[in-house]
Write a protein that holds these residues in place. Structure first.
Motif, mmCIF file in Angstrom:
data_model
loop_
_atom_site.group_PDB
_atom_site.id
_atom_site.type_symbol
_atom_site.label_atom_id
_atom_site.label_comp_id
_atom_site.label_asym_id
_atom_site.label_seq_id
_atom_site.Cartn_x
_atom_site.Cartn_y
_atom_site.Cartn_z
ATOM 1 N N GLU A 282 1.168 -1.575 -0.829
ATOM 2 C CA GLU A 282 1.806 -2.834 -1.234
ATOM 3 C C GLU A 282 2.725 -2.619 -2.444
ATOM 4 O O GLU A 282 3.851 -3.118 -2.477
ATOM 5 N N GLU A 283 2.254 -1.852 -3.431
ATOM 6 C CA GLU A 283 3.078 -1.553 -4.605
ATOM 7 C C GLU A 283 4.316 -0.747 -4.219
ATOM 8 O O GLU A 283 5.410 -0.989 -4.731
ATOM 9 N N ALA B 129 5.838 -0.805 -1.294
ATOM 10 C CA ALA B 129 6.745 -1.710 -0.586
ATOM 11 C C ALA B 129 7.501 -2.599 -1.573
ATOM 12 O O ALA B 129 8.706 -2.804 -1.438
ATOM 13 N N LEU B 130 6.814 -3.110 -2.591
ATOM 14 C CA LEU B 130 7.467 -3.939 -3.616
ATOM 15 C C LEU B 130 8.497 -3.123 -4.389
ATOM 16 O O LEU B 130 9.568 -3.616 -4.732
ATOM 17 N N CYS B 131 8.172 -1.882 -4.659
ATOM 18 C CA CYS B 131 9.088 -0.983 -5.360
ATOM 19 C C CYS B 131 10.375 -0.822 -4.558
ATOM 20 O O CYS B 131 11.476 -0.995 -5.088
ATOM 21 N N GLU C 92 11.530 -2.745 -2.162
ATOM 22 C CA GLU C 92 12.223 -4.038 -2.071
ATOM 23 C C GLU C 92 13.051 -4.318 -3.321
ATOM 24 O O GLU C 92 14.096 -4.962 -3.243
ATOM 25 N N SER C 93 12.591 -3.831 -4.478
ATOM 26 C CA SER C 93 13.312 -4.081 -5.731
ATOM 27 C C SER C 93 14.380 -3.025 -6.006
ATOM 28 O O SER C 93 14.998 -3.026 -7.068
ATOM 29 N N CYS D 114 7.285 3.746 -9.760
ATOM 30 C CA CYS D 114 8.482 3.191 -9.134
ATOM 31 C C CYS D 114 9.673 3.565 -10.005
ATOM 32 O O CYS D 114 9.833 3.062 -11.111
#
Length: 87
Positions: free
Chosen positions: A4-5, A7-9, A11-12, A27
């Motif tokens: 999840e982390e 994927a968020l990385c 995405e940003s 990240c």
């Protein structure tokens, strides 16, 4: 770093990557003003770095990313702090 982390990385706009001596997964965000001349970190997305420290006025360069590892001095108001090494 969890999936999840990671994927968020991504995405940003970051890249999950092992960094430092212990290869800690972080990240990594690349900065658009990397290498730009600066005299203070207020002028950069990240830090204003110099390779040497001293009492004379120095021109630094904006850091390329949020990776804190390496040897550098942070430039504040045209003066470089003591050189520090992180790993």
């Amino acid at each position: 770093m969890s999936d999840e982390e990671a994927a968020l990385c991504i995405e940003s706009g970051g890249t999950p990557s092992p960094q430092g001596m212990i290869q800690h997964e972080m990240c990594v965000i690349q900065y658009g003003d990397a290498g730009k001349s600066c005299s203070d970190s207020d002028e950069c997305e990240g830090y204003c770095y110099a390779e040497e420290a001293g009492d004379i006025t120095v021109a630094g360069k904006c850091s390329p990313s949020n990776v804190p590892f390496g040897c550098y001095a942070i430039v504040r108001k045209g003066k470089a702090d003591a050189v520090m090494c992180r790993d």
